[in-house]
Scaffold this motif. Structure first.
Motif, PDB file in Angstrom:
ATOM      1  N   LYS A  25      -9.658  -8.433  -4.332  1.00 45.89           N
ATOM      2  CA  LYS A  25      -8.987  -7.137  -4.232  1.00 45.89           C
ATOM      3  C   LYS A  25      -8.586  -6.840  -2.791  1.00 45.89           C
ATOM      4  CE  LYS A  25      -9.590  -2.239  -5.417  1.00 45.89           C
ATOM      5  NZ  LYS A  25     -10.533  -1.232  -5.994  1.00 45.89           N
ATOM      6  N   ARG A  28      -5.609  -9.104  -1.760  1.00 43.86           N
ATOM      7  CA  ARG A  28      -4.341  -8.644  -2.327  1.00 43.86           C
ATOM      8  C   ARG A  28      -3.861  -7.368  -1.653  1.00 43.86           C
ATOM      9  NH1 ARG A  28      -5.969  -9.852  -8.681  1.00 43.86           N
ATOM     10  NH2 ARG A  28      -5.196 -12.007  -8.725  1.00 43.86           N
ATOM     11  N   ALA A  29      -4.785  -6.457  -1.370  1.00 35.38           N
ATOM     12  CA  ALA A  29      -4.407  -5.205  -0.712  1.00 35.38           C
ATOM     13  C   ALA A  29      -3.890  -5.465   0.693  1.00 35.38           C
ATOM     14  CB  ALA A  29      -5.606  -4.257  -0.680  1.00 35.38           C
ATOM     15  N   ARG A  32      -0.373  -6.994   0.429  1.00 34.96           N
ATOM     16  CA  ARG A  32       0.596  -5.994  -0.029  1.00 34.96           C
ATOM     17  C   ARG A  32       0.943  -5.013   1.095  1.00 34.96           C
ATOM     18  NH1 ARG A  32      -1.902  -4.964  -4.267  1.00 34.96           N
ATOM     19  NH2 ARG A  32      -3.162  -3.218  -3.507  1.00 34.96           N
TER      20      ARG A  32
END
Length: 270
Positions: A25, A28-29, A32
């Motif tokens: 997580k 990915r954060a 992004r």
């Protein structure tokens, strides 16, 4: 656009996430936010000496790892996929450490590449963990190799050495062995696992290409000939030998020419 946090803090957060789902997580954060321009290109915190690790899997020295056997039985395929999941889990940290530790020494495109690599590795891990779950297992169910962070520790002070060893030796080795593993899984009828490894293989060509390209850029900046410098760094920092056969086609597609590795083939180094 107002930015939230720095790229160094985002990378550090990934490295300090112990739980696998939390690490994925965070990776990915971070990727992004960087792509959206929400993260400042600032290196205001240091990377940890070592990443956080979950309680499981138990980490063993390489010589104590159980033999996996062939890919034919479900048990041996679970062991294979678990070992690969562990490699991808460690690769998340290696990519974000590359960006956070050395990014200030390179243009922004260096961060673009290694944050992208880290996001790929997080996706690879998630795919393998999901596949393990479908087979009634999961990451942490088996012991794993304890030595994957050693390459990072040995090259923590030299971006050229890190690039030489992690993408250009360790990931390049994956290009050599993965096609045969895919074939074995196909023959065993495990087409889903084979497809996942095929996806990972294609992505790893790009990862090796990034490492090779940035290694050449770093050498050019220092006015050092890349190939002999790579030989010096591999002899200094890599334990073992570069074992043929080599996947010359995939390595060539990544820009890793035979000039680099053929001269060290079979030579015991470090």
């Amino acid at each position: 656009m107002e930015r939230e946090g720095t790229i160094a803090r985002a990378c550090r957060a990934v490295l300090l996430a112990a739980d696998p789902r939390a690490k994925v997580k965070a990776a990915r954060a971070a990727a992004r936010a960087w792509r959206r321009g929400e993260t400042a290109w600032d290196f205001d915190v240091a990377m940890p000496d070592a990443p956080a690790r979950p309680e499981r899997p138990a980490l063993l020295p390489p010589n104590r790892m159980p033999k996996r056997g062939k890919a034919g039985s479900e048990r041996s395929r679970i062991a294979l996929l678990h070992a690969l999941a562990h490699i991808e889990f460690a690769a998340i940290d290696l990519a974000f450490d590359m960006a956070g530790r050395f990014g200030a020494q390179f243009p922004r495109a260096f961060i673009d590449d290694w944050i992208g690599v880290g996001a790929d590795e997080a996706m690879h891990f998630a795919l393998l963990d999901r596949r393990l779950a479908a087979l009634g297992s999961g990451y942490g169910a088996l012991p794993a190799h304890a030595g994957l962070w050693e390459a990072a520790e040995a090259t923590a002070d030299d971006p050229c050495a890190r690039l030489a060893i992690v993408p250009m030796v360790l990931e390049a080795r994956g290009l050599d062995v993965t096609p045969a593993t895919v074939d074995a899984l196909e023959k065993a009828g495990d087409h889903r696992s084979a497809a996942i490894l095929g996806r990972i293989y294609r992505d790893e060509i790009r990862h090796v290409a990034a490492g090779t390209r940035w290694f050449a850029i770093a050498c050019e900046r220092e006015r050092i000939a890349p190939v002999p410098h790579w030989h010096t760094l591999v002899r200094r920092h890599f334990r073992g030998s570069l074992k043929p056969p080599f996947n010359d086609s995939a390595r060539g597609a990544a820009g890793l020419s035979r000039d680099y590795y053929a001269g060290l083939a079979g030579e015991e180094v470090a």
